[in-house]
Design an enzyme around this catalytic site. Structure first.
Site, PDB file in Angstrom:
ATOM      1  CG  ASP A 116      -2.281   0.515   0.959  1.00 46.91           C
ATOM      2  OD1 ASP A 116      -2.391   1.624   0.419  1.00 46.91           O
ATOM      3  OD2 ASP A 116      -3.262  -0.194   1.285  1.00 46.91           O
ATOM      4  CG  ASP A 218      -4.673   5.565   0.772  1.00 48.07           C
ATOM      5  OD1 ASP A 218      -5.520   4.685   0.975  1.00 48.07           O
ATOM      6  OD2 ASP A 218      -4.668   6.657   1.376  1.00 48.07           O
ATOM      7  CD  GLU A 271      -8.830   4.462  -1.994  1.00 47.09           C
ATOM      8  OE1 GLU A 271      -9.800   4.114  -1.302  1.00 47.09           O
ATOM      9  OE2 GLU A 271      -7.892   5.152  -1.546  1.00 47.09           O
ATOM     10  CG  HIS A 343      -9.205  -1.396   3.901  1.00 44.24           C
ATOM     11  ND1 HIS A 343      -9.034  -1.358   2.536  1.00 44.24           N
ATOM     12  CD2 HIS A 343      -8.738  -0.223   4.368  1.00 44.24           C
ATOM     13  CE1 HIS A 343      -8.493  -0.201   2.201  1.00 44.24           C
ATOM     14  NE2 HIS A 343      -8.295   0.507   3.297  1.00 44.24           N
ATOM     15  CG  ASP A 344     -11.487   1.981   2.949  1.00 45.36           C
ATOM     16  OD1 ASP A 344     -11.048   1.960   4.115  1.00 45.36           O
ATOM     17  OD2 ASP A 344     -10.828   2.374   1.967  1.00 45.36           O
TER      18      ASP A 344
HETATM   19  C1  GLC Z   1      -8.123   5.254   1.572  1.00 41.58           C
HETATM   20  C2  GLC Z   1      -7.971   4.024   2.412  1.00 41.58           C
HETATM   21  C3  GLC Z   1      -8.670   4.242   3.718  1.00 41.58           C
HETATM   22  C4  GLC Z   1      -8.006   5.393   4.416  1.00 41.58           C
HETATM   23  C5  GLC Z   1      -7.977   6.636   3.530  1.00 41.58           C
HETATM   24  C6  GLC Z   1      -7.008   7.636   4.052  1.00 41.58           C
HETATM   25  O1  GLC Z   1      -9.432   5.487   1.203  1.00 41.58           O
HETATM   26  O2  GLC Z   1      -8.441   2.906   1.726  1.00 41.58           O
HETATM   27  O3  GLC Z   1      -8.662   3.100   4.544  1.00 41.58           O
HETATM   28  O4  GLC Z   1      -8.673   5.677   5.608  1.00 41.58           O
HETATM   29  O5  GLC Z   1      -7.572   6.357   2.219  1.00 41.58           O
HETATM   30  O6  GLC Z   1      -5.700   7.154   3.916  1.00 41.58           O
END
Ligand code: GLC
Length: 572
Positions: A116, A218, A271, A343-344
């Site tokens: 990540d 991320d 992402e 995980h979100d």
């Molecule tokens: C992304 C991650 C999430 C995190 C956010 C801030 O969306 O997947 O878990 O809280 O970024 O880093």
């Protein structure tokens, strides 16, 4: 033996993998959330030792790569998405030496490790931020987004943090605000500063030189900010995307500085909340050399209203049409990633299926539907055994700062009904995905010998890896078959996608076609039998995979009725 087990072996004999295309077109990625996967030392928090002990499990499942959620040193306000040192391992998880072992042991099993990469922001405890905040003249001052209060003392603009409250916090050391699109412990890096970019690229190169196989990036589209909104005359309102147009330059530069010239087989997945299919085409066009694929959010936003905890009813036509549009738009150029949870997000079987009486059927239906789309499928830990949402009775049992901040703001500041707010958290909260992995029926589900950092789902006595794998109706085995299919079949990996019956309320049907080979998926996403005729004549078709045994009544046409959550894959 179920139909699916019997037929899967013959599923792919007529198909061959395509050559000359990137490895990830026929790959499946498994996401590990290290905190919740397996705890090897009894402190209640998963760790690298735990992951190492489960590599054989992942190899049996058949996945090609593991995406590790962050394992770097971190104060853990956001469970590691607040990084205080990019080039080490969080002691709670292990050490660099143990990471090297994990990497070697994964590679021995043919599993790649994707890290990540959280570089939109650091932790406020990162040395860079500590320096930056120390004075107005510190050489790293410009590494973050600092702004003076407006003349009237107000915030620099109206941006809200994704985790409630404003996106600006006043730092008393210099009486200036810093920007944080997430928690106040997650200050945003200023990517306009070339030194910041070089520091990140050098860190990425350091990990790749160590042997890692790529990065999940991320909120990477947020690294480029719409600077005019930050400094515009009128405060911008919250909402909308902060993404600025420089994003493509940044990603192309990153590609040049980090990936060009490397001979390994890497994976980059960005992402990117809030992007359109047009954006995605630019990001994933191989000729532009930005990223291999992105995680988009359109389909997981369809059941959310004003904000994520405002839950709307499931709308299957909208979901199908959204995913189908992404399939079409990225058909000729670019590439999709495929996911229904991570995980979100809440657990897919609870969100899109029936997680009680028809858990096996609905978990496998969504697995079949998703894995038969064109793109790279991502499996989130526990999905492969049909793990469900948790539904804690009290807000005190939740740990995620997003849920806790939202609850506090909604109940204390906006005076909303606590029961209603809790219900939103129970349905959409991220801790649904973060309860410990359920390995067996023992105390703490075999996750830890200690006290887990977040309580185990009480259904772990029934829903666990050991029980699933011993069952006739194993979700794990179904995923194994889907993964094997993607490895072996070029039409699964690369075939054209055509959605059938787009407006049907419960039928999910589509074809995949490549050369003279056509596959058909028909799936009944409902608790009731579906007796409508199928959209395609399957009387001469070969059933490749299904989540129910074939109908035994020889007199009845086997295709007449789709049973509750029945899903079938045919070769026509
Ligand atoms: C992304 C991650 C999430 C995190 C956010 C801030 O969306 O997947 O878990 O809280 O970024 O880093």
């Amino acid at each position: 033996m179920t139909t699916s087990a019997r037929t899967a072996g013959t599923a792919t004999s007529e198909s061959t993998p395509a050559t000359g295309v990137p490895w990830w077109t026929s790959a499946v990625v498994y996401q590990v959330y290290p905190r919740s996967f397996a705890d090897s030392d009894g402190d209640g928090i998963g760790d690298l030792g735990g992951i190492r002990s489960k590599l054989d499990y992942l190899a049996e499942l058949g996945v090609d790569a593991v995406w590790l959620s962050p394992v770097y040193p971190s104060p853990q306000h956001d469970n590691g998405y607040d990084i205080s040192d990019y080039q080490d391992i969080e002691p709670v998880f292990g050490s660099l030496a143990e990471f090297d072992l994990l990497l070697a042991e994964a590679h021995e099993r043919g599993i790649k490790i994707v890290m990540d990469l959280v570089v939109n922001h650091t932790s406020d405890e990162h040395a860079w931020f500590q320096e930056s905040k120390s004075s107005l003249t510190n050489p790293k001052r410009d590494w973050y987004w600092w702004r003076k209060p407006e003349a009237n003392g107000s915030l620099p603009n109206g941006w809200g943090s994704a985790f409630s409250g404003p996106a600006w916090t006043l730092d008393p050391t210099t009486d200036e605000y810093y920007l944080h699109l997430f928690a106040r412990q997650q200050p945003d890096l200023n990517w306009e500063n070339a030194e910041v970019r070089q520091a990140i690229y050098s860190m990425m190169n350091w990990w790749l030189d160590r042997g890692v196989d790529g990065f999940r990036m991320d909120v990477i589209n947020y690294i480029a900010k719409q600077a005019e909104l930050i400094d515009g005359p009128a405060p911008a309102t919250g909402g909308g995307s902060p993404m600025g147009p420089q994003i493509h330059d940044f990603l192309q530069e990153m590609h040049r500085e980090v990936f060009d010239g490397r001979t390994g087989q890497h994976l980059t997945v960005g992402e990117m909340p809030g992007v359109s299919t047009d954006d995605a085409l630019l990001f994933t066009d191989p000729a532009r050399r930005e990223v291999d694929m992105i995680f988009q959010f359109e389909h997981v936003g369809l059941d959310q209203g004003e904000h994520k905890f405002d839950v709307l009813p499931r709308n299957l036509p909208a979901l199908k049409q959204s995913l189908s549009r992404w399939q079409e738009r990225l058909a000729a150029t670019g590439w999709n990633s495929l996911y229904l949870n991570n995980h979100d997000q809440p657990r897919l079987v609870s969100r899109f299926g029936n997680d009680t009486s028809l858990r096996y059927e609905s978990a496998t239906l969504w697995a079949l539907v998703l894995h038969l789309h064109r793109g790279t499928p991502y499996i989130y830990q526990g999905e492969e055994i049909g793990m469900t949402n948790v539904h804690f009775d009290s807000i005190d049992d939740y740990r995620d700062l997003e849920s806790l901040n939202h609850y506090r703001e909604a109940v204390e500041e906006f005076d909303l009904d606590p029961g209603t707010v809790l219900a939103g958290v129970q349905t959409m909260g991220r801790d649904n995905a973060r309860t410990p992995m359920q390995w067996d029926a023992s105390a703490q589900a075999g996750f830890t010998t200690g006290t887990p950092w977040l309580a185990v789902n009480p259904n772990s006595d029934r829903v666990n890896v050991a029980a699933d794998r011993a069952s006739e109706r194993s979700v794990f085995r179904f995923y194994q078959q889907l993964i094997a299919l993607r490895h072996e079949s070029a039409v699964v990996a690369l075939g054209d996608f055509t959605l059938l019956e787009p407006d049907h309320e419960v039928l999910y049907a589509f074809t995949r076609r490549r050369g003279d080979e056509t596959l058909l998926v028909v799936a009944n996403a409902s608790d009731d039998p579906l007796t409508d005729p199928l959209p395609v004549d399957v009387s001469a078709a070969h059933l490749i995979l299904a989540n129910y045994p074939a109908a035994t009544d020889a007199a009845a046409p086997p295709t007449h009725t789709l049973r509750p959550w029945e899903a079938r894959l045919y070769r026509l």
